[in-house]
Design an enzyme around this catalytic site. Sequence first.
Site, PDB file in Angstrom:
ATOM      1  N   HIS A  82      65.231 -73.763  43.098  1.00 36.06           N
ATOM      2  CA  HIS A  82      64.216 -73.893  44.126  1.00 36.06           C
ATOM      3  C   HIS A  82      63.818 -75.358  44.145  1.00 36.06           C
ATOM      4  CE1 HIS A  82      59.962 -72.758  45.763  1.00 36.06           C
ATOM      5  NE2 HIS A  82      60.729 -73.338  46.663  1.00 36.06           N
ATOM      6  N   ASP A  83      63.937 -76.017  45.297  1.00 32.85           N
ATOM      7  CA  ASP A  83      63.759 -77.472  45.323  1.00 32.85           C
ATOM      8  C   ASP A  83      62.399 -77.897  44.793  1.00 32.85           C
ATOM      9  OD1 ASP A  83      62.359 -76.506  47.520  1.00 32.85           O
ATOM     10  OD2 ASP A  83      63.413 -77.734  49.001  1.00 32.85           O
ATOM     11  N   THR A  84      61.371 -77.058  44.977  1.00 33.02           N
ATOM     12  CA  THR A  84      60.055 -77.421  44.450  1.00 33.02           C
ATOM     13  C   THR A  84      60.045 -77.393  42.923  1.00 33.02           C
ATOM     14  OG1 THR A  84      59.087 -76.440  46.431  1.00 33.02           O
ATOM     15  CG2 THR A  84      57.581 -77.022  44.655  1.00 33.02           C
ATOM     16  N   GLY A 112      59.066 -86.438  50.594  1.00 28.68           N
ATOM     17  CA  GLY A 112      59.063 -87.318  51.756  1.00 28.68           C
ATOM     18  C   GLY A 112      57.711 -87.875  52.117  1.00 28.68           C
ATOM     19  N   THR A 133      58.562 -80.785  54.701  1.00 29.41           N
ATOM     20  CA  THR A 133      58.265 -79.798  55.737  1.00 29.41           C
ATOM     21  C   THR A 133      57.048 -78.970  55.339  1.00 29.41           C
ATOM     22  OG1 THR A 133      60.593 -79.700  56.358  1.00 29.41           O
ATOM     23  CG2 THR A 133      59.214 -77.869  57.042  1.00 29.41           C
TER      24      THR A 133
END
Length: 493
Positions: A223-225, A395, A246
């Site tokens: 999971h990218d988080t 980001g 996002t």
Amino acid sequence: MVGRVTPDTLTLHEAHRFPNEPVRLNGTLHWNILSLHQGVLTGLKAAATATTEATPLTSIGIDSWAVDYGLLDATGSLLGNPVHYRDTRTADAADTVAAAIPPPALYAATGLQHLPFNTIYQLVAARGTPALAAAHRLLLIPDLIAYWLTGEASTELTNASTTQLIDPRTRTWSPHIADTLGIDLALFPPLRNPGTPAGTLLPDVLAATGLPHPTPVTAVGSHDTASAVVGVPATSPRFAYIATGTWSLAGLELDAPVLTEASRLANFTNELGVDGTVRYLRNIMGLWLLQECLRTWENTGEQHHLPTLLEAAARATPLRSVVDAGDPAFIAPGDMPDRIAAACRRTGQPAPRTPAETTRCVLDSLALAHRRALADAVRLSGRTGTVDAVHIVGGGAHNTLLCQLTADACGLPVVAGPAEAAALGNVLIQARTAGTISGGLPELRALLHSTQPLRQYEPTGDHSAWDRAASRLEGAEVTETEEAKAAEEEPCG
């Protein structure tokens, strides 16, 4: 991304970047998964070119978004393109699940924030479909990519925790939840922890990429988080984080889940992290709001250079209007400026008149949502001591206005960076698994802090202005609740 790691150095090189554009087909929004897989292969080929015999590629780690999945038949073939979590197919699934398992019981068992696209709602919505009936395997997106690279099927734990089928106390499946909802846990391959081997590249992948045999794939926080939180360069355990992009995922790193009813009502989630940690956080709509505004303006012929727009937003009247960045009305793609204006009017605030005012409304609202989420996380977790600093990674770390507004709103120093925290967290777990570096999360974060460019923002301005802005939203929530209750009690004519 190609990471190079030694005990004293950590660098990241972008080998290849490719678009991720969902496709709507016959009314359903899908991930273009085959295009994404081709992008992965092209990226691996570029990575092979970027490495040398002196510095060979040691391993590959995959992280991605959560909750979505692909279905495979008994031969391992994909049964259709995975459905995108922003698709509307789950609109009625939450009511179906709540009828079987009351929300307090579901939260007590899984600790997951209610989001209408969680995997359990997707599976309930998919009941009776030919694809689910024919499925032999269910693979979450990073596990699907890993399967196509290695031929080995597994379910990485941090991403599995977003399915709402994992008990965060035992860190394994919850058969009671699955059985009650008619979900077959046998569809999921065995769970795998971050930092364990996940197979080696298949011959056809080696041929397509030019990588040598055997090139291993390592399970990371898929999971990218989960990887992004590993990539937080904190020097103290008393930190808060906001993983921005996002979505904004704002919260704390804990040793154990918080499963209280107060936590559920505050819509906090207990996602599993690396090294036995829990990511106690709230999902906030994030820079999706601004991304959709830019897309809408572009579609209507307005071209806005983002840096210029942010400069104009910085000059706009602060806190003129704010919206609830967690409002489900903002989830779907579409005319975001119009929805933001409508939300302002609905709460008795002036609607933004220009793109700069809309942008300022978005960023003020995100900073306010960050403030509220972190204050709630500290209160609900019972964490002792104050938060020393807020780390913004992802980001949003590039957005200087958002970083400064978050410092102002929270009344705390904000440390911005690294922007590629997920990729850095990913390669750090790979490097530790390979034996290149050692230590726990504090040691990995110390390496980040000493090697990555960071920027600190100190709080400025009148902190009470944020209190007043928050009270406008809180007052609107009370009013809307009272109106809804009155409507329910009013007899039908």
